[in-house]
Design a protein around this motif. Sequence first.
Motif, PDB file in Angstrom:
ATOM      1  N   UNK A 155      62.445  46.948   7.382  1.00 42.48           N
ATOM      2  CA  UNK A 155      60.593  46.579   7.271  1.00 42.48           C
ATOM      3  C   UNK A 155      60.366  45.741   8.262  1.00 42.48           C
ATOM      4  N   UNK A 156      61.075  45.421   9.394  1.00 43.29           N
ATOM      5  CA  UNK A 156      60.534  44.339  10.401  1.00 43.29           C
ATOM      6  C   UNK A 156      59.241  44.644  11.023  1.00 43.29           C
ATOM      7  N   UNK A 157      59.575  45.824  11.334  1.00 47.26           N
ATOM      8  CA  UNK A 157      58.331  46.511  12.203  1.00 47.26           C
ATOM      9  C   UNK A 157      57.117  46.674  11.316  1.00 47.26           C
ATOM     10  N   UNK A 158      57.225  47.149   9.954  1.00 50.54           N
ATOM     11  CA  UNK A 158      56.122  47.452   9.283  1.00 50.54           C
ATOM     12  C   UNK A 158      55.577  46.076   8.881  1.00 50.54           C
ATOM     13  N   UNK A 159      56.337  45.137   8.339  1.00 48.90           N
ATOM     14  CA  UNK A 159      55.903  43.907   8.000  1.00 48.90           C
ATOM     15  C   UNK A 159      54.915  43.354   9.191  1.00 48.90           C
ATOM     16  N   UNK A 160      55.428  43.250  10.299  1.00 50.06           N
ATOM     17  CA  UNK A 160      54.596  42.474  11.353  1.00 50.06           C
ATOM     18  C   UNK A 160      53.375  43.179  11.657  1.00 50.06           C
ATOM     19  N   UNK A 161      53.313  44.848  11.611  1.00 49.15           N
ATOM     20  CA  UNK A 161      52.171  45.419  11.610  1.00 49.15           C
ATOM     21  C   UNK A 161      51.041  45.048  10.752  1.00 49.15           C
ATOM     22  N   UNK A 162      51.717  44.991   9.328  1.00 47.87           N
ATOM     23  CA  UNK A 162      50.700  44.558   8.171  1.00 47.87           C
ATOM     24  C   UNK A 162      50.281  43.134   8.387  1.00 47.87           C
ATOM     25  N   UNK A 163      51.080  42.354   8.750  1.00 44.70           N
ATOM     26  CA  UNK A 163      50.566  40.718   9.212  1.00 44.70           C
ATOM     27  C   UNK A 163      49.637  40.787  10.247  1.00 44.70           C
ATOM     28  N   UNK A 164      49.947  41.580  11.064  1.00 41.82           N
ATOM     29  CA  UNK A 164      48.719  41.459  12.167  1.00 41.82           C
ATOM     30  C   UNK A 164      47.264  42.022  11.755  1.00 41.82           C
ATOM     31  N   UNK A 165      47.584  43.085  10.806  1.00 39.24           N
ATOM     32  CA  UNK A 165      46.228  43.698  10.189  1.00 39.24           C
ATOM     33  C   UNK A 165      45.643  42.607   9.449  1.00 39.24           C
ATOM     34  N   UNK A 166      46.409  41.975   8.398  1.00 40.94           N
ATOM     35  CA  UNK A 166      45.912  40.993   7.544  1.00 40.94           C
ATOM     36  C   UNK A 166      45.123  39.961   8.299  1.00 40.94           C
ATOM     37  N   UNK A 167      45.965  39.386   9.124  1.00 41.59           N
ATOM     38  CA  UNK A 167      45.330  38.335   9.925  1.00 41.59           C
ATOM     39  C   UNK A 167      44.244  38.426  10.775  1.00 41.59           C
ATOM     40  N   UNK A 168      44.025  39.862  11.408  1.00 41.58           N
ATOM     41  CA  UNK A 168      42.702  40.105  12.001  1.00 41.58           C
ATOM     42  C   UNK A 168      41.588  40.127  11.010  1.00 41.58           C
ATOM     43  N   UNK A 169      41.883  40.634   9.778  1.00 40.91           N
ATOM     44  CA  UNK A 169      40.794  40.762   8.851  1.00 40.91           C
ATOM     45  C   UNK A 169      40.321  39.305   8.277  1.00 40.91           C
ATOM     46  N   UNK A 170      41.295  38.672   8.131  1.00 40.05           N
ATOM     47  CA  UNK A 170      41.208  37.176   7.604  1.00 40.05           C
ATOM     48  C   UNK A 170      40.420  36.357   8.629  1.00 40.05           C
ATOM     49  N   UNK A 171      40.839  36.450   9.565  1.00 41.71           N
ATOM     50  CA  UNK A 171      40.313  35.989  11.039  1.00 41.71           C
ATOM     51  C   UNK A 171      38.400  36.239  11.170  1.00 41.71           C
ATOM     52  N   UNK A 172      38.450  37.453  10.815  1.00 40.46           N
ATOM     53  CA  UNK A 172      37.003  38.125  11.100  1.00 40.46           C
ATOM     54  C   UNK A 172      36.120  37.188   9.623  1.00 40.46           C
TER      55      UNK A 172
END
Length: 300
Positions: free
Chosen positions: A131-148
């Motif tokens: 799940x490493x690649x999927x987890x990092x992809x999700x983390x980037x998406x969530x971080x981007x949304x939260x930073x906005x």
Amino acid sequence: MTGYASAQLGTSQGSTSAEAGHPASRRLGLEIRSVNSRFLDLSFRLPDELRPLEPALRALVTQKIRRGKVEVRAALDSGDASTLPDLTPRLLQRLGSLQDVVQSWLPNAAPLSVAEVVRLCANTHSTQEDWSEVAQTLARQALESMLQARAQEGERLATMLHDRLGQLRALTLQAVPLVPRLVEQQRQRFMERWKEAMGLAEGSAAPEAAQDRALSEATAFAIRIDVAEEVTRLQSHIDEIERLLQQGGEIGKRLDFLIQELHREANTLGSKSAALELTRISVDMKVLIEQMREQVQNIE
């Protein structure tokens, strides 16, 4: 600064569902929550299967967030509630053999139930999933949304701080003309008392010496109550805070320090005040500064 974001993504497992005839899918959900904190306090709640991913996720989060109490949660479940793990004959045969071995040594051991067999088969397969690649992809998406979301909240906080700074500046301007007036009033009071004292002394003291002493005392007292320096520093700190808000970036800790200095000067202004009007201005300033202090802790 407060914020929340979540992201979900499914992936296909290598085995094929015997009933459905297509790859069984699982879904990884990831949430990031952030609340106010002066420093970065990062915690993770991950299932055992995803524990090895914590260092990579931690590095990803710390690149984007510098301040706040941040919690990262992740959960794994099947993409479809009706999807079951692939119960191959080979796997079932292995479970049966293991059950026979256990019962040969422990005759009173209960046999496996259907639910336990399904769970064991699911766990056996899940250990093979990366799940490493999927987890990092999700983390980037969530971080981007939260930073906005945090950026939007930052704009609201900046508007509030500009409003409080405007009120502080107005109070400072009210205090400016009071300073020379208060000093002159105190000087006049000392001179009046000197004249009264000279009248009571009936010439026992030299007039010149008594006048010099009275003027010296008046000057020393005027210096003690002079708040011109505090007013100047207040204006300087207000200017610097406004400059930082216009500049943007990682300014939270600098704002913390400047708010402390604002409070220090307002407190000194009140302690040196020789007039009720200056005391009122000092109290109003400290109320505004305290409101700013609570919100500045939210700014990264």
